[in-house]
Design an enzyme around this catalytic site. Structure first.
Site, PDB file in Angstrom:
ATOM      1  N   ARG A   1       0.845  -1.190   0.000  1.00  0.00           N
ATOM      2  CA  ARG A   1       0.000   0.000   0.000  1.00  0.00           C
ATOM      3  C   ARG A   1       0.877   1.235   0.000  1.00  0.00           C
ATOM      4  NH1 ARG A   1      -3.749  -1.785   5.137  1.00  0.00           N
ATOM      5  NH2 ARG A   1      -4.081  -3.917   4.407  1.00  0.00           N
TER       6      ARG A   1
ATOM      7  N   ASP B   1       0.283   5.349   1.103  1.00  0.00           N
ATOM      8  CA  ASP B   1      -0.691   6.214   1.778  1.00  0.00           C
ATOM      9  C   ASP B   1      -1.175   7.350   0.883  1.00  0.00           C
ATOM     10  OD1 ASP B   1      -0.904   4.965   4.195  1.00  0.00           O
ATOM     11  OD2 ASP B   1       0.713   6.109   5.140  1.00  0.00           O
TER      12      ASP B   1
ATOM     13  N   TYR C   1      12.783   2.935  -1.537  1.00  0.00           N
ATOM     14  CA  TYR C   1      11.980   4.144  -1.354  1.00  0.00           C
ATOM     15  C   TYR C   1      12.880   5.360  -1.489  1.00  0.00           C
ATOM     16  CZ  TYR C   1       7.681   1.942   0.384  1.00  0.00           C
ATOM     17  OH  TYR C   1       6.518   1.234   0.497  1.00  0.00           O
TER      18      TYR C   1
ATOM     19  N   ARG D   1       8.937   7.258   6.658  1.00  0.00           N
ATOM     20  CA  ARG D   1       8.607   8.631   7.059  1.00  0.00           C
ATOM     21  C   ARG D   1       9.070   8.926   8.490  1.00  0.00           C
ATOM     22  NH1 ARG D   1       2.432   8.891   5.455  1.00  0.00           N
ATOM     23  NH2 ARG D   1       2.569  10.846   6.631  1.00  0.00           N
TER      24      ARG D   1
END
Lengths: 244, 244
Positions: free
Chosen positions: B50, B52, B110, B197
């Site tokens: 997933r 966000d 990422y 994050r």
């Protein structure tokens, strides 16, 4: 009345352009609404020039008169605390009475961005013109150099506009490549409506060898709009700087 | 049933994320709707993971099963003709029956982008985290290197999530600077919810000298979420690549 000047950067994606048009809010409207709140009196601003729907700015210059006595340098902070995130004030200061953002402008620098890659990028869609085929940058730079000088730009003016003097002086005009993004920079003493976008659309046809380089010289001589190339889309265009 | 795989790039700004949440449409929904049209049968897809609301992807991998017999390589063209402009299919191909975008994933890369300039940019607002103060990149790179290896990342997990094994292996973790944009790259065998994050939010506190570099090592030992830094905002995060 004091005369104040500030510089704006904005993402034009969600606006009808600098001036009001149908169906979307204008950047000028948003700015005037915020200034009216800050100055506590009705404010009308002058921009250095209009930008169309979807066109961006990094250096739009704006001037207005007010009786408000706040320090001029604080105006950009006040603006940024009230403006939406896609409009940013870069600086502000007091200027002599005779300064006018539009009438005092001596020249402008525009930039046009091409995204040259086989596939479109979701991150570039509102900020570049996507061209998926090969471009001959050497030919495009030769074409770009032919715009330099004082010429009649009638062939690059939007058709159907009000009659204006079509002679403009271009000081510099060139392409440079940054990875997949091709950047066209053009500096001139003034630009006709849609002029940069028509110049770019015509150069892209040179870049794909659909049009000979010398066709630029012919267009500057003939002034025939119908012989020029297509109008490059709005979202690749940036008003970079205004000279006074 | 054939098993097909494709790669997506998307601008997450206007979506609720990969999966449905309140108030906005999910990317998975949009993709399934388009695939159902293309394949002429109801399609359910699996994403590699997933993302966000507001998080972007350049390399989200998706797999699904269908009886449709179109050439697998043409699928990405069909997708791009029907998908909205902020979602782009980069490639497509047929894969062995046992392939599953999520369960077969061995690792992910990422990227997180910081826009480090005094003033915000209207062009960066949906694509970076704007940090207006000075950052110590050397300290941040030392902090980043402490994440490399196999650690318990409990301190960097979103609080209140379902209990999962918090041990992950990070293969590379570093910052590099491109003008005003600072790019953090982190490759690992898997990531907990909000882990990247939270790692970034903690490193930014190191970059401003609000937190010592060694605090990273302490957090990896203590596992205390409350001692870690803030969660960096969604719009700076990109799922770059998935490894199989």
């Amino acid at each position: 009345m004091r005369n104040l000047r500030f510089t704006l950067a904005y993402d034009g994606t969600n606006y009808s352009g600098w001036q009001r048009q149908a169906n979307a809010i204008a950047i000028q409207e948003v700015v005037e609404r915020v200034l009216t709140k800050i100055c506590k009196e009705p404010i009308t601003v002058a921009g250095s020039g209009r930008t169309d729907a979807g066109v961006h700015a990094r250096g739009q210059v704006v001037s207005f008169r007010t009786t408000n006595r706040m320090p001029a340098e604080r105006l950009s902070l006040a603006l940024n605390s009230l403006l939406p995130y896609d409009i940013v004030a870069r600086d502000s200061r007091e200027v002599p009475q005779e300064f006018h953002a539009r009438y005092s402008a001596q020249g402008k620098l525009y930039r046009y961005l091409i995204y040259n890659a086989k596939l479109p990028s979701p991150f570039q869609r509102n900020y570049t013109w996507h061209i998926p085929y090969a471009l001959d940058i050497a030919a495009m730079n030769k074409a770009a150099s032919l715009y330099v000088g004082t010429h009649d730009f009638s062939a690059f003016q939007a058709s159907g506009g009000a009659p204006v003097d079509p002679v403009r002086e271009i000081g510099s005009s060139y392409w440079q490549k940054n990875g997949d993004v091709w950047e066209y920079n053009v500096k001139g003493n003034g630009f006709l409506y849609h002029m940069v976008r028509n110049m770019v659309g015509t150069m892209i046809e040179v870049g794909t060898h659909k049009r000979p380089i010398e066709s630029i010289t012919e267009l500057l001589q003939s002034g025939r709009r119908s012989d020029a190339g297509i109008t490059a889309p709005a979202q690749g265009l940036y008003l970079e700087e205004v000279y006074y």
